[in-house]
Every structure is written in C-alpha cells, then in structure tokens.
Write a protein that holds these residues in place. Structure first.
Motif, PDB file in Angstrom:
ATOM      1  N   UNK A 168       0.859  -1.187   0.000  1.00  0.00           N
ATOM      2  CA  UNK A 168       0.000   0.000   0.000  1.00  0.00           C
ATOM      3  C   UNK A 168       0.886   1.225   0.000  1.00  0.00           C
ATOM      4  N   UNK A 169       0.519   2.233  -0.791  1.00  0.00           N
ATOM      5  CA  UNK A 169       1.263   3.483  -0.870  1.00  0.00           C
ATOM      6  C   UNK A 169       0.342   4.615  -0.456  1.00  0.00           C
ATOM      7  N   UNK A 170       0.865   5.520   0.388  1.00  0.00           N
ATOM      8  CA  UNK A 170       0.094   6.638   0.906  1.00  0.00           C
ATOM      9  C   UNK A 170       0.771   7.943   0.506  1.00  0.00           C
ATOM     10  N   UNK A 171      -0.022   8.913   0.058  1.00  0.00           N
ATOM     11  CA  UNK A 171       0.469  10.248  -0.257  1.00  0.00           C
ATOM     12  C   UNK A 171      -0.304  11.224   0.606  1.00  0.00           C
ATOM     13  N   UNK A 172       0.412  11.922   1.461  1.00  0.00           N
ATOM     14  CA  UNK A 172      -0.208  12.834   2.426  1.00  0.00           C
ATOM     15  C   UNK A 172      -1.348  12.143   3.184  1.00  0.00           C
ATOM     16  N   UNK A 173      -1.116  10.857   3.500  1.00  0.00           N
ATOM     17  CA  UNK A 173      -2.063  10.086   4.300  1.00  0.00           C
ATOM     18  C   UNK A 173      -3.150   9.378   3.535  1.00  0.00           C
ATOM     19  N   UNK A 174      -3.259   9.634   2.226  1.00  0.00           N
ATOM     20  CA  UNK A 174      -4.315   9.024   1.408  1.00  0.00           C
ATOM     21  C   UNK A 174      -3.736   7.893   0.577  1.00  0.00           C
ATOM     22  N   UNK A 175      -4.362   6.741   0.609  1.00  0.00           N
ATOM     23  CA  UNK A 175      -3.895   5.610  -0.176  1.00  0.00           C
ATOM     24  C   UNK A 175      -4.151   5.863  -1.653  1.00  0.00           C
ATOM     25  N   UNK A 176      -3.219   5.498  -2.506  1.00  0.00           N
ATOM     26  CA  UNK A 176      -3.362   5.719  -3.936  1.00  0.00           C
ATOM     27  C   UNK A 176      -3.140   4.410  -4.686  1.00  0.00           C
ATOM     28  N   UNK A 177      -3.723   4.286  -5.898  1.00  0.00           N
ATOM     29  CA  UNK A 177      -3.638   3.019  -6.638  1.00  0.00           C
ATOM     30  C   UNK A 177      -2.216   2.728  -7.131  1.00  0.00           C
ATOM     31  N   UNK A 178      -1.832   1.456  -7.033  1.00  0.00           N
ATOM     32  CA  UNK A 178      -0.585   0.957  -7.609  1.00  0.00           C
ATOM     33  C   UNK A 178      -0.922   0.341  -8.955  1.00  0.00           C
ATOM     34  N   UNK A 179      -0.195   0.761 -10.008  1.00  0.00           N
ATOM     35  CA  UNK A 179      -0.499   0.233 -11.344  1.00  0.00           C
ATOM     36  C   UNK A 179       0.390  -0.950 -11.717  1.00  0.00           C
ATOM     37  N   UNK A 180       1.656  -0.939 -11.316  1.00  0.00           N
ATOM     38  CA  UNK A 180       2.536  -2.080 -11.574  1.00  0.00           C
ATOM     39  C   UNK A 180       3.494  -2.265 -10.404  1.00  0.00           C
ATOM     40  N   UNK A 181       3.859  -3.551 -10.176  1.00  0.00           N
ATOM     41  CA  UNK A 181       4.895  -3.917  -9.211  1.00  0.00           C
ATOM     42  C   UNK A 181       5.804  -4.917  -9.909  1.00  0.00           C
ATOM     43  N   UNK A 182       7.129  -4.648  -9.875  1.00  0.00           N
ATOM     44  CA  UNK A 182       8.045  -5.518 -10.602  1.00  0.00           C
ATOM     45  C   UNK A 182       9.389  -5.571  -9.906  1.00  0.00           C
ATOM     46  N   UNK A 183       9.933  -6.775  -9.785  1.00  0.00           N
ATOM     47  CA  UNK A 183      11.292  -6.938  -9.291  1.00  0.00           C
ATOM     48  C   UNK A 183      12.265  -6.590 -10.417  1.00  0.00           C
ATOM     49  N   UNK A 184      13.263  -5.793 -10.111  1.00  0.00           N
ATOM     50  CA  UNK A 184      14.246  -5.379 -11.106  1.00  0.00           C
ATOM     51  C   UNK A 184      15.133  -6.571 -11.463  1.00  0.00           C
ATOM     52  N   UNK A 185      15.090  -7.037 -12.725  1.00  0.00           N
ATOM     53  CA  UNK A 185      15.900  -8.215 -13.086  1.00  0.00           C
ATOM     54  C   UNK A 185      17.395  -7.946 -13.025  1.00  0.00           C
ATOM     55  N   UNK A 186      17.816  -6.676 -13.144  1.00  0.00           N
ATOM     56  CA  UNK A 186      19.234  -6.354 -13.066  1.00  0.00           C
ATOM     57  C   UNK A 186      19.744  -6.398 -11.633  1.00  0.00           C
ATOM     58  N   UNK A 187      18.879  -6.093 -10.687  1.00  0.00           N
ATOM     59  CA  UNK A 187      19.232  -6.170  -9.274  1.00  0.00           C
ATOM     60  C   UNK A 187      17.971  -6.534  -8.506  1.00  0.00           C
ATOM     61  N   UNK A 188      17.770  -7.818  -8.236  1.00  0.00           N
ATOM     62  CA  UNK A 188      16.512  -8.259  -7.619  1.00  0.00           C
ATOM     63  C   UNK A 188      16.358  -7.881  -6.152  1.00  0.00           C
ATOM     64  N   UNK A 189      17.234  -7.026  -5.640  1.00  0.00           N
ATOM     65  CA  UNK A 189      16.974  -6.406  -4.339  1.00  0.00           C
ATOM     66  C   UNK A 189      15.984  -5.243  -4.464  1.00  0.00           C
ATOM     67  N   UNK A 190      15.707  -4.841  -5.703  1.00  0.00           N
ATOM     68  CA  UNK A 190      14.890  -3.658  -5.956  1.00  0.00           C
ATOM     69  C   UNK A 190      13.500  -4.072  -6.434  1.00  0.00           C
ATOM     70  N   UNK A 191      12.478  -3.507  -5.799  1.00  0.00           N
ATOM     71  CA  UNK A 191      11.115  -3.623  -6.303  1.00  0.00           C
ATOM     72  C   UNK A 191      10.711  -2.247  -6.823  1.00  0.00           C
ATOM     73  N   UNK A 192      10.252  -2.207  -8.073  1.00  0.00           N
ATOM     74  CA  UNK A 192       9.808  -0.964  -8.683  1.00  0.00           C
ATOM     75  C   UNK A 192       8.300  -0.878  -8.727  1.00  0.00           C
ATOM     76  N   UNK A 193       7.749   0.287  -8.375  1.00  0.00           N
ATOM     77  CA  UNK A 193       6.307   0.515  -8.382  1.00  0.00           C
ATOM     78  C   UNK A 193       6.004   1.678  -9.316  1.00  0.00           C
ATOM     79  N   UNK A 194       4.967   1.553 -10.111  1.00  0.00           N
ATOM     80  CA  UNK A 194       4.380   2.717 -10.773  1.00  0.00           C
ATOM     81  C   UNK A 194       3.000   2.933 -10.189  1.00  0.00           C
ATOM     82  N   UNK A 195       2.602   4.204 -10.154  1.00  0.00           N
ATOM     83  CA  UNK A 195       1.391   4.575  -9.435  1.00  0.00           C
ATOM     84  C   UNK A 195       0.511   5.468 -10.273  1.00  0.00           C
TER      85      UNK A 195
END
Length: 909
Positions: free
Chosen positions: A614-641
């Motif tokens: 869940x992602x919050x902006x100024x206390x309000x939850x906002x929709x997540x459009x994509x979640x992806x593990x970075x194949x170049x460095x799988x310690x990283x999760x990338x989110x678009x919103x």
C-alpha cells in the motif's frame, strides 16, 4: 618497479601509433593541418621542471622561487661542485625516452619543451665580447635527444622559450628573472640575444618536420605600454626566423601570462597561431569567448599552450571544451615533487624534507656531504620508474572523454579489505560525488580546494595522510559531507553473509552512512560514534550483510557529515538462509514511481497486484499500477502509481502480505507506513514565490532555520562561486520584477541571475546587490527587473559577493513581451538531470509539428526512439533503467530537420 612494467605493457598494447611519416604542420584558416591537408589537434604535455626549475615544483617557492635562487641555496649548503653535479644528473634523468614512450602510450601526440636560454648561450654579462653570442652545446644536445625520442613515437615538439635572456616577467619563477640584473625589456642586449637564439634554433631545425613550431616567448608579464615593445620584439624574431625557415609555425603568446593580445593583432605572418593559456576558470564557452572572437576576426588557429594545475574534473571538462572548438592544447606539467595534479609525482624523501626545513630556517644544516647525497637521491627519484604514476589523472584526460563509465581503481576482493581511497575511476555522478570538484577562482574570485588533504588522488574526494595502523594503506578519506558518495567495483568470491568492519574516526557524534550495491541500498543508516579525534580510529561493525558474485559495485553513502573513513573489511559470517528479507529504504525514482530496496535478492515472480503493498500520499492511499522486481538487481522492487508526485508531498509505503519471497524462499517481513524519501525536484510555476531551499542542485551553500515571517529555512554561508539551480515553468514571456528576501550582518552581498541552456552554458538575466541589514535574521526585500522567455527554464543564482542569507525570491509579471526564439525548437527542458534512470522531456514549440526524440549513448549510437504526439505542448518520459550509468544524448528533431541535442547523466542513488 611495478609502475615501470605497467608502462611497458601499456606501450605494447595501447600505443595506437601512426606509422606514417611525420609531416610539416602549417596553418590553414582556423586550423593546423599536415601536408596531406588533414586537421591536426595537438594534445601535448609541457615538460616543465626539466630545463628550467620553478620553485613551486621543487617545494622551494617560499625562499627560492627562481632557479638561480635554488642554485644559490644548493651552493651554500653543498658547494659549487655538488651543485653542478646535481644539475647534470637532473638534466640527464628528468626526461628520458621512457617518459616520451609513456606519454605516447597514455594518449599524447606532442610535447611542449620549455627551454632555458642559459643552456644554449651565455648570459650577456658573461659574454667575453659584449654584443656577441657564445653558443653552448648542452641545450641543443638535450633538444636533439628529445627529438629522437619523439621521432620514435611520431610525436610533435613545440620549442618554447620559457626563460628568455634577462627574464621576460616579474614572476621570477617562470622565467628565472633576477631583479638585480636588467630584464628582457630593460636591455636591448638581452633582446638581441633572444633574436639571435631563435635564429640559431631555426638554422638547426628548419628542415625537421617533427618540430610543430616555435613558441617565441612564454608568458611575458611586464608593464608594456600597449604591448608596443612586445610586438616589436615578436616582429624582429619573426623576421629573423623567416630569413632562414619559412616552414614552421610561429606561436604567439599575449602579455600578462599569455592572455593580453593588445597590440598583437592582426597577425603579421601567414603561418602563425595565437597561444593563450587557461588556468582556474570555468570551463564553458563564455570563458574562452574572448579568444574565439580573435580567432573568428582574424581567421587564425588557437592553441592553449598551457593549462592544468587543477582537479581531474577540471581537466576532463577543459579538454572537452577545447575539443568542441577544435583547439589544441598542452598540459602543465608532467612531473612535480609530491603533488597530485599531474601524471607523475616525484617522492619527497625524508632527507629532502629535512633539507627544505633547513632552508626554511626550521632545522639544522645537514652538512655538505649529506646535502649532496640528498640532492643526488632526488635526481634518482625523478626517473620515471621511481615516480608515482597517477593513473586517475590520465584516465580523466583521455578515457573519461570517450567513456562516461566507472572502472576499477584497484582490485577489491571480498572477503578482504577495501581501502576507502580506492574508489572507482570516473567522473562525479559516476564513480563518486563530492561537494567541491575543482577551483574556478579566476572566474569566481574564490579559491576552492577540491581535495582538502592534497594526497593520493586528484578528484574531489578529500584524501589525507592517515595515522591509522589497522587495515591501512597510509591514507584516509576525510571532510565527508552529506550527499557525497564513493563507488567501488568489487569481486565477491561466494554468496554469503558478511560482517563489515569499517574503520572510522570522528571528533563529534553526528556522522552517518549507509551502503548500497548496484543501485540498491543494502544497509540502513548507521551512526558513527565520537572517537575523540580525527585520527583516533575505531571499528564500526555492520552485521550479516548479504553479498553475491552478481554484486558488481559497492557504494558508500554519506548521510551526515562529521567523520573520516579508512577502510572496510569484509569477513564471511554465515549463509544467506540464516537471514530473512526486510525493508531497507524507499524513495521516489520518477514523478510516478517508487524504488523499494530490500536487503536480499528476491524471486523475480510476484503475486498479482497489489501484492500486499500500500502506498500513501499525504495520508491518502493511492492506486498501484505495476509492481516488478528489477531483473538487473533483484533487491529492488519498482512501483508505478496512478499519481504524479509533487516535491513536497509526504509518501509512505506498507507491506502486509506473505507471498513476496527471497532467493531462499523466505518471506519478506511486513512493515507499516515506512517513509519513502521524496527526491523529486520542484518545478516552480512563474509568476510565484520560490523558497530558496527548493533548489534541485546546489554548490557550496548550507541551510539554517529562519525567523522570518512564515518560518522554514533560508540558505546561507555563501561564498563567491557558490550557486543554486532551480526549474521554472514560466507562463508568459515578459519582463518580471524579481524580489529577493535577504539578510546580512554588515556586508553588501550580490548575485548574478543566470539562464542555463541544455548544454550547461549560462547567460546573464540580471545582477543585483543586497544591503546589510544589521543581522543574519533581520530581513529586507530588494527588487530588480529581468526578462524571461516562456516555458520550462533552468535558472541559476550565482553568488558573486558574500556575506548574506536568502529566504525566498518572487517573480511578478510587469508586462508581456514577444521573445524571439531561434527556430521552431525552443523551450525544452529535461529533468531531473542527473537522474537514476528516468527523465522527463517537456517543452513547447511555436507551432503544431511532429517531433522525433532519439536517445544515444556517449559514442553517438542511437538505442531508443520516441514519436511525440502532434502538439505545441508535450511531456515525454525517457527511461534509461536498463542502461549503465553515464552520459547520454537526447536528440529532438522536427520534420524540417531542425534539432536540439541535450546531454543527460544517469547516476546511482
């Protein structure tokens, strides 16, 4: 000896020799060309310190600046015979064939030979027959040897009269000027000898195509009315040379250290080059425009015959500037004693240090024999194989112009010890980041030490000699400031948990740091304890940090200043299955994306959205459009919103799931409302007020809390040359009143408001001074008028006069104007720049048109193309997430063939 073998190997594999016959050079319009008509860009090294010693190179400038004074000091302590033996060995060892071979291997194609006249002819006061010229063999023999070594390497030589008879300037060191004797300008006999020497040189070398040309007088610096006497002497020398030699180029330097060409235009010879020098100024077109104007007016080539004595960043940028304008150059110098700003550093032995202390009056006399032994040891230390080869300098001057990438400085094996000083080679934003990168005091009036410790390397990273005894190479990194970082290429032998023992020293308790690898944070912020002094070393241990052979780089990030770092020791502590994955950090990576960093690599497959996040902006939850593990460095999760972040928004992230697994199939630990660092730069809508602390980049400033109305922070601690950059989106072209809210105790401050174009060049929008207010928090408002074009702009506040604070500045439209723009492509901006991988290209055009955007790497190879919608306003996201760090080019073109090229930089966090 290992350095010597390194150089020989370099010669075998990296010479790139042009085996075609060397041909005479000549001028053709604004270019220097060879006999085939091909333009030749001279890339030279000045052999300073060989035929003429300068005090600052010898560490004697405080008591013996000119060479004759150094000779007197040696004679006084060791005797005349020892002095003669010292100089004979010095001349034999300072420059040899291996030096020239090495210069060629490193990338140079020419050398500039600074000559002392007294190696070729007697001083006028020692001539047996006044007015006649006794010729000495030594100088000609040395020059002939140099020519033979350069001939073997297909390198050109420029003969430079560095010390003219009598001395050509009041700066004693550069011309060996003796104030008790008549100077070049006070003695016709000295000028006659100068003319005769050039005639003799022309007679000897007129048929040698290896000679690129004759640099008639180095850096004259003497009050000469309209340079009349200088012009007369140049003319007389030119006539004497041309009576014998019609082929070689004549290089002309201006008065006052080569840069005052008053009275020296127009050119008086059809094979002539103007040769200014450039030191310590900003590396942009504006800094050399004055000499470009001379070139354009008189259609004559330019050659920067001396430049250098600065940081690696300055070197790289200056060479890039010269290349953009097709101007040759010669660096200065190749060797100095105990110095970082050159390819070779000569060791300062303990014996030589004791001799310096004696000469300074701070130590006992070593005695004649001991002094001679010390000096003869120095003549061995100057041999190339005994010098320290400073590969970072050469890397900056050549490789970094072709490759905007980082390469290893040392082999950093893990398990093992990584020395803090052995960060990668490359430019700022690529191999390291530092708040001071070079000095530009000729332009700014404010000297800046780029490496405060003046040791080991020539970058902005501050390195000093260390008293540390544990895991030490004798040096440590100090003066660490918030936001600085260093990257290390690493070689991890096996995947494992590691304990990392960092050796730190601090005189306070405010220091903080964290580690990252390949663009991901892998440790939380760690506090550095107060160790009781800058050289009182203690160990800080990071437990169970997971590393694998896939981890190519390790980055040390400074989160708060106030400590020194010596080394990092990596010791295996367990298997990865003993450690669960957990949240490390998160930050906004673009205007609608978040990067989440986990301590361990994850499995690349994720459950369906939102995967427990869940992602919050100024206390309000906002929709997540994509979640992806970075194949170049799988310690990283990338989110678009489904949201565009604003710079002042508060962002948080939570995880309450159980299906995100690491490579050991262990679930990610849950976390609640963890802070997402909001990195987005502010784009200020104009007209409006801009808070001074809302910059996207700054150099040299500090923030403090303000008591002015509205509170918040102000900027302060300002020095000349400090600056701040802001993005503005100007609604309408017009004349604006800009009001600055300032405070100052007792000084009158001043700024220049500048417009920064896509190439980094600046133009002045306006200048304004601020009155003293009687206190650092006593505020007043001062206004001026500026004219702004519409659209997205990058502006810079350049501090030109301290001491004052700024709280805010505000633009108010007075009247609109029809600001003309060059062509249909206008008002484009790319931000943020630098970025960690995603850039926004935004702007407007004068009419509806179809635009194409191409992205190319630093070699000009296009790898991405975007077609923009037909419109007058546009915004296009450009992703470099799958590209390595470094410089790239964004080319925007329309159907009419007009185009703009923007340079962007991808960096690590």
């Amino acid at each position: 000896m290992y350095r010597y073998y390194f150089l020989l190997i370099s010669l075998l594999i990296g010479t790139g020799l042009d085996l075609s016959a060397q041909s005479f050079l000549r001028t053709d319009g604004q270019h220097i060309i060879n006999e085939e008509g091909e333009a030749v860009l001279l890339k030279g090294m000045g052999l300073g310190g060989w035929m003429l010693q300068e005090g600052y190179m010898m560490k004697t400038a405080g008591f013996a600046n000119a060479q004759f004074q150094i000779k007197e000091k040696i004679t006084e302590v060791a005797g005349a015979q020892a002095m003669e033996e010292f100089y004979e060995a010095w001349l034999a060892n300072h420059v040899r064939k291996v030096d020239i071979d090495s210069l060629k291997a490193w990338g140079f194609n020419s050398v500039r030979l600074p000559m002392h006249y007294n190696l070729f002819t007697l001083p006028i006061e020692k001539e047996p027959v006044p007015g006649e010229h006794t010729w000495l063999s030594k100088g000609f023999e040395l020059t002939d040897s140099l020519l033979s070594w350069c001939r073997d390497n297909q390198m050109y030589v420029i003969l430079d009269l560095h010390a003219a008879p009598g001395g050509q300037g009041q700066d004693q060191g550069i011309s060996d000027y003796d104030t008790t004797k008549p100077s070049l300008w006070e003695s016709k006999a000295n000028r006659d000898k100068t003319v005769a020497l050039w005639m003799k040189l022309a007679e000897r070398y007129k048929d040698d195509p290896l000679i690129a040309g004759y640099d008639l007088i180095n850096e004259p610096n003497w009050p000469l009315d309209e340079n009349i006497l200088l012009r007369e002497l140049y003319g007389e020398i030119t006539d004497s040379i041309r009576s014998i030699d019609a082929q070689h180029i004549i290089f002309i330097e201006g008065n006052w250290f080569a840069n005052d060409f008053t009275g020296l235009t127009p050119p008086w010879d059809d094979n002539m080059v103007y040769s200014p020098h450039k030191y310590w100024s900003i590396n942009d077109q504006a800094s050399i425009q004055w000499v470009l104007d001379i070139r354009d007016t008189y259609d004559i080539p330019l050659y920067f015959g001396e430049t250098g004595e600065n940081s690696n960043v300055w070197f790289r940028d200056a060479i890039q500037l010269f290349a953009e304008h097709e101007i040759g150059w010669a660096w200065w110098p190749m060797k100095k004693i105990d110095d970082i700003a050159g390819p070779l550093s000569v060791s300062r032995s303990s014996g030589y240090q004791s001799l310096l202390e004696y000469w300074e009056g701070n130590g006992p006399s070593p005695g004649a024999q001991a002094a001679k032994n010390i000096l003869m040891e120095l003549t061995e230390d100057i041999r190339l194989e005994n010098c320290k080869y400073q590969k970072d300098v050469v890397d900056a001057m050549f490789r970094q112009l072709e490759e905007d990438t980082a390469i290893p400085f040392a082999e950093n094996a893990i398990p093992g010890v990584v020395f803090a000083t052995d960060y990668d080679m490359g430019g700022p934003g690529i191999a390291y980041e530092d708040n001071a990168l070079a000095t530009y005091h000729v332009s700014t009036g404010n000297y800046t030490a780029w490496n405060n410790g003046w040791a080991y390397r020539n970058d902005g990273v501050d390195i000093e000699i260390s008293e540390e005894t544990v895991n030490s190479n004798g040096f440590n990194v100090g003066w660490l400031d918030q936001g600085e970082w260093m990257q290390y290429h690493i070689a991890v032998s096996q995947p494992a948990l590691y304990d990392i023992n960092l050796r730190v020293a601090a005189d306070g308790g405010d220091g903080r740091f964290h580690l990252g690898t390949d663009g991901a944070d892998i440790t939380a912020t760690t506090i550095v304890p107060n160790t009781g002094g800058w050289q009182n070393w203690q160990t800080v241990t990071l437990r169970d940090v997971f590393l694998t052979p896939d981890d190519q780089t390790l980055t040390f990030h400074v989160d708060a200043s106030g400590f020194n770092l010596s080394s990092l020791q990596f010791s295996p502590s367990g298997n990865s299955s003993e450690l669960s994955p957990y949240f490390v950090s998160a930050y906004t990576s673009t205007e609608n994306a978040i990067q989440l960093n986990i301590n361990k690599p994850l499995q690349e497959s994720l459950p369906s959205l939102p995967a427990g996040f869940s992602v919050y902006v100024d206390g309000t939850i906002i929709p997540i459009t994509t979640v992806k593990v970075n194949p170049e460095n799988p310690r990283i999760i990338g989110f678009t919103l489904d949201h565009e972040f604003k710079s002042r928004e508060s962002v948080q992230i939570s995880y309450s799931g159980s299906q995100v697994l690491d490579i050991d199939k262990m679930p990610l630990g849950v976390f609640t409302r963890r802070v997402v660092q909001n990195n987005l730069p502010t784009v200020h809508e104009i007209p409006d007020r801009v808070q001074a602390e809302d910059y996207f980049f700054q150099q040299g400033i500090q923030l403090e809390n303000t008591t002015d109305t509205g509170g918040g922070q102000n900027i302060g601690f300002l020095d000349p040359g400090d600056y701040l950059d802001y993005y503005l989106n100007v609604d309408a072209a017009g004349v604006y009143e800009v009001a600055f809210r300032t405070a100052a105790l007792s000084e009158t401050g001043a700024i220049a408001l500048q417009l920064v174009d896509e190439s980094g060049n600046t133009s002045i929008l306006g200048e304004i001074s601020f009155p003293p207010t009687g206190g650092w928090q006593s505020w007043t408002t001062t206004s001026t008028e500026v004219e702004l074009p519409s659209g997205l702009l990058q502006i810079r506040i350049l501090i030109t006069q301290p001491l004052f604070n700024i709280n805010w500045f505000e633009f108010s439209l007075l009247r609109t104007t029809a600001v003309s723009t060059p062509g249909l492509l206008s008002n484009f901006i790319i931000y943020p720049n630098p970025s960690m991988g995603t850039f926004i290209l935004a702007g407007s055009t004068q009419e509806v048109q179809r635009l194409t955007v191409k992205v190319a790497n630093s070699l000009g190879q296009v790898f991405s193309t975007y077609e923009l919608p037909t419109a007058t306003q546009f915004k296009q996201r450009i992703s470099l997430q799958d590209q390595p760090n470094g410089w790239y080019f964004v080319i925007v073109a329309n159907e009419k063939g007009e185009q703009q090229i923007h340079r962007i930089l991808k960096v690590s966090q």
